[in-house]
Write an enzyme that holds these catalytic residues in place. Sequence first.
Site, short mmCIF file in Angstrom:
data_model
loop_
_atom_site.label_atom_id
_atom_site.label_comp_id
_atom_site.label_asym_id
_atom_site.label_seq_id
_atom_site.Cartn_x
_atom_site.Cartn_y
_atom_site.Cartn_z
N ARG A 1 0.86 -1.19 0.00
CA ARG A 1 0.00 0.00 0.00
C ARG A 1 0.89 1.24 0.00
O ARG A 1 1.20 1.79 1.05
CB ARG A 1 -0.91 -0.04 1.23
CG ARG A 1 -1.89 1.12 1.36
CD ARG A 1 -2.82 0.88 2.54
NE ARG A 1 -3.72 1.99 2.80
CZ ARG A 1 -3.39 3.08 3.49
NH1 ARG A 1 -2.17 3.21 3.99
NH2 ARG A 1 -4.26 4.03 3.69
N SER B 1 -12.75 -2.99 1.76
CA SER B 1 -12.92 -2.33 3.06
C SER B 1 -14.41 -2.10 3.30
O SER B 1 -15.10 -1.57 2.44
CB SER B 1 -12.22 -0.97 3.06
OG SER B 1 -10.84 -1.14 2.84
N LYS C 1 -3.59 6.47 9.00
CA LYS C 1 -4.42 6.84 7.85
C LYS C 1 -5.13 8.14 8.20
O LYS C 1 -5.93 8.19 9.13
CB LYS C 1 -5.42 5.72 7.56
CG LYS C 1 -6.28 5.92 6.32
CD LYS C 1 -7.14 4.68 6.10
CE LYS C 1 -8.41 5.00 5.35
NZ LYS C 1 -8.35 4.74 3.93
N1 TZP Z 1 -7.57 1.39 6.88
C1 TZP Z 1 -8.29 1.60 7.96
S1 TZP Z 1 -7.34 2.00 9.30
C2 TZP Z 1 -5.91 1.87 8.38
C3 TZP Z 1 -6.23 1.52 7.09
C4 TZP Z 1 -5.29 1.32 6.00
C5 TZP Z 1 -4.56 2.12 8.95
C6 TZP Z 1 -4.07 0.99 9.81
O1 TZP Z 1 -2.78 1.28 10.28
P1 TZP Z 1 -2.35 0.99 11.78
O2 TZP Z 1 -0.99 1.62 11.91
O3 TZP Z 1 -2.28 -0.50 11.95
O4 TZP Z 1 -3.35 1.64 12.68
#
Ligand code: TZP
Length: 225
Positions: free
Chosen positions: A49, A120, A149
């Site tokens: 990603r 998602s 994010k």
């Molecule tokens: N989609 C929803 S939360 C997120 C994504 C890509 C980020 C997750 O990253 P982390 O560091 O595990 O909280």
Amino acid sequence: ESLGFSSERGDKVIPLSLYLILGSQNCKYAPEFVLQEAIRGGVTMFQFREKGESALPYREKRDLAKRLQQICQNNDIPFIVNDDIELTRELNADGIHIGQDDRPLKDVRAWFPDKIVGVSAHDVGEASKAMREGADYLGVGPMYHTDTKPDIELVKGPAVIQAMRKSGIQIPIVGIGGITHANAEAVLRAGADGIAVISAITKDQDPYQAAQMFCTDKTKRLDNK
Ligand code: TZP
Ligand code: MG
């Protein structure tokens, strides 16, 4: 030729137990090193990603993706591409993950009938629709607050996974967002098949140990379902 994650009947086996997601923007060390160490620690599936302001331009993105794909192939774990049709095709990745605002699932499903397609979903409605339209698994979140994010939806908590299970969503679910060693168990208890993490592994001083700690009795990650 049959890979470890596709069964002889041709059904897709999707090893979601510990799903690592990363791009160069997330990593404390070289992404190749982080992935290699995390797989050694027990990561079962990987999503590339590359996103955000510091994301690499296409050619470099593709070259990094190829190197990470090779690491996945060497270790027999699926290599999934986040939201990039062209890259998924060019690398013949094992799958693609799309969000609600990306290309429609119906199209992606039709373009890649044999690949793993993940979606998602943030509520029961999105989950039901994705299941009907042929998603192979759902990424559900954010489970907890995260700084990884910037444009996240409101925190849903593990309860949203419970609600999805209650309403008859049977397909594999991985919880995502702010998951740590301390809260992973609650996500699994809510009915998730696994957890998806970025920073808990990519920002750790020791990505091997960070991955391995998700696989210990303490969080009861593996083999208890
Ligand atoms: N989609 C929803 S939360 C997120 C994504 C890509 C980020 C997750 O990253 P982390 O560091 O595990 O909280
Ligand atoms: Mg997307």
